[in-house]
Design an enzyme around this catalytic site. Structure first.
Site, PDB file in Angstrom:
ATOM      1  N   GLU A  56     132.510  77.063 -65.921  1.00 35.93           N
ATOM      2  CA  GLU A  56     133.494  78.110 -66.398  1.00 35.93           C
ATOM      3  C   GLU A  56     132.851  79.591 -65.927  1.00 35.93           C
ATOM      4  O   GLU A  56     131.707  79.715 -66.000  1.00 35.93           O
ATOM      5  CB  GLU A  56     133.169  77.877 -67.934  1.00 35.93           C
ATOM      6  CG  GLU A  56     134.299  78.833 -68.539  1.00 35.93           C
ATOM      7  CD  GLU A  56     134.204  78.907 -69.939  1.00 35.93           C
ATOM      8  OE1 GLU A  56     135.192  79.008 -70.529  1.00 35.93           O
ATOM      9  OE2 GLU A  56     133.219  78.463 -70.630  1.00 35.93           O
ATOM     10  N   LYS A  66     142.826  76.404 -70.441  1.00 40.79           N
ATOM     11  CA  LYS A  66     142.103  76.147 -71.693  1.00 40.79           C
ATOM     12  C   LYS A  66     142.759  76.253 -72.979  1.00 40.79           C
ATOM     13  O   LYS A  66     143.510  77.286 -73.268  1.00 40.79           O
ATOM     14  CB  LYS A  66     140.634  76.990 -71.633  1.00 40.79           C
ATOM     15  CG  LYS A  66     139.679  76.818 -72.769  1.00 40.79           C
ATOM     16  CD  LYS A  66     138.412  77.670 -72.778  1.00 40.79           C
ATOM     17  CE  LYS A  66     137.514  77.304 -73.751  1.00 40.79           C
ATOM     18  NZ  LYS A  66     136.287  78.516 -73.386  1.00 40.79           N
ATOM     19  N   CYS A 110     134.518  73.918 -71.721  1.00 38.70           N
ATOM     20  CA  CYS A 110     133.525  74.381 -72.490  1.00 38.70           C
ATOM     21  C   CYS A 110     133.875  74.042 -73.829  1.00 38.70           C
ATOM     22  O   CYS A 110     133.608  72.888 -74.214  1.00 38.70           O
ATOM     23  CB  CYS A 110     133.436  75.854 -72.173  1.00 38.70           C
ATOM     24  SG  CYS A 110     131.831  76.520 -72.872  1.00 38.70           S
TER      25      CYS A 110
END
Length: 272
Positions: free
Chosen positions: A43, A115, A158
Site C-alpha cells: 500500500e 479499499k 491493509c
C-alpha cells in the site's frame, strides 16, 4: 495451476514519487531474478506522505503509478499487484480512492479494487489517522482474478485485514491466494500483523501474500515492516524483516489441496 514463486515486496516509501518508483523497480527486478512470477507492491508504494500532499498530487500519482505497473509487468513478463495508490474521485476534488491494481504480463489490468475499510484510528502511541479525510471508501466487495497459471487471487488492502467477513467472501468465491498489501503502523504491527495474517490464512485455507511498508516515511510516520507470505496451514513461509527487501516463497497447488483435504472447514460452515 503449477507451483510457482511469489514475492511480497517491502519498501520505505516517502513523499518523493520518482524515488519511490525507482525503489520499486529495483525490488521488482530483484524478485524477478529470484524467479518470482507473481509480485506484490505494498500500500502507498508510489507515495507515502501527508494526506493533503497526496490529494494535491493524486492525479499525477495515479497516472504514473498505473503506467509504472503496466510497464514493469510487460518488461519482466510477470503479474504485478500495485497494493494501493490514490485515484481521484470524479467530480470530487477533495477525495481519492485507495486503489489496488493487478496487471498481467501483457501489461493489461485484470483486477481493480477500491479499499472499503478506511483507517480512522487514534493509535495509543499518540498518532491519529483519518484516512477518510481524503479517501473515498469503495462500495464493492473485492473481485477474484482467476488464472490458469497462478490460481484464483483475491484483493484487499491493509486495514481490511481486521474484517474477516471480507476474506470469507473471497474464499467462498473460490480464492486460493489472498493479497493483503499494507502500510501497517509500527505500534499496531508489533502485536497484530502476524496474528491477523495467519488467522486469515488459516480460517480460509488460503495462501496470504502481504507486501508491506517499513521504517520512517516522514515526520512521526513509521511502518512495521515484515512483508510476509503465509501458507494455508498458517505457516509463515517468508518474512522480509524490518528493512526494504522481499519475501519470496513457493505457491503450491498440491499444498493447498492437502490442507483443504486435511482441514475441510470451508465445507463445514453452518452460517452464511
Amino acid at each position: 495451476m503449477m507451483s510457482y514463486l511469489a514475492a511480497a515486496l517491502q519498501m520505505t516509501s516517502t513523499p518523493d514519487l520518482e524515488k519511490n518508483l525507482v525503489q520499486a523497480e529495483e525490488l521488482i527486478e530483484l524478485a524477478v531474478r529470484q524467479g518470482a512470477e507473481l509480485i506484490g507492491l505494498p500500500e502507498n508504494f508510489a507515495f507515502l506522505g501527508r494526506e493533503e500532499e497526496k490529494l494535491a498530487q493524486a492525479e499525477t500519482i495515479a497516472l504514473k503509478a498505473e503506467k509504472f505497473l503496466k510497464t514493469m509487468a510487460q518488461r519482466f513478463q510477470v503479474t504485478i499487484l500495485g497494493g494501493g495508490f490514490p485515484v481521484p474521485v470524479e467530480n470530487n476534488p477533495n477525495k481519492a480512492y485507495n486503489t489496488a491494481l493487478l496487471v498481467d504480463p501483457s501489461g493489461i489490468e485484470v483486477s481493480r479494487y477500491e479499499k472499503v475499510h478506511l483507517f480512522d484510528v487514534n493509535v495509543p502511541d499518540g498518532n491519529t489517522y483519518r484516512e477518510s479525510s481524503t479517501v473515498m471508501a469503495g462500495n464493492a466487495l473485492p473481485p477474484i482474478y482467476s488464472s490458469d497459471k497462478l490460481g484464483k487471487i483475491g484483493l484487499s488492502i491493509c486495514y481490511d485485514v481486521r474484517f474477516p467477513e471480507l476474506y470469507r467472501h473471497l474464499s467462498l468465491k473460490g480464492a486460493e491466494i489472498l493479497f493483503i498489501p499494507a502500510a501497517f503502523t509500527a505500534f499496531t504491527g508489533k502485536d497484530h500483523w502476524k496474528a491477523l495474517l495467519q488467522a486469515r490464512a488459516i480460517e480460509n485455507t488460503c495462501y496470504v501474500i502481504a507486501p508491506a511498508q517499513t521504517g520512517n516515511h516522514y515526520e512521526r510516520r513509521y511502518s512495521h515492516g515484515h512483508a510476509t507470505i503465509v501458507d494455508p496451514w498458517g505457516v509463515i513461509l517468508a518474512d522480509a524483516g524490518e528493512k526494504p527487501g522481499i519475501a519470496i516463497a513457493e505457491i503450491s497447488p498440491i499444498r493447498l489441496e492437502q490442507v483443504r483435504r486435511q482441514m475441510p472447514s470451508l465445507q463445514h460452515r453452518v452460517f452464511a
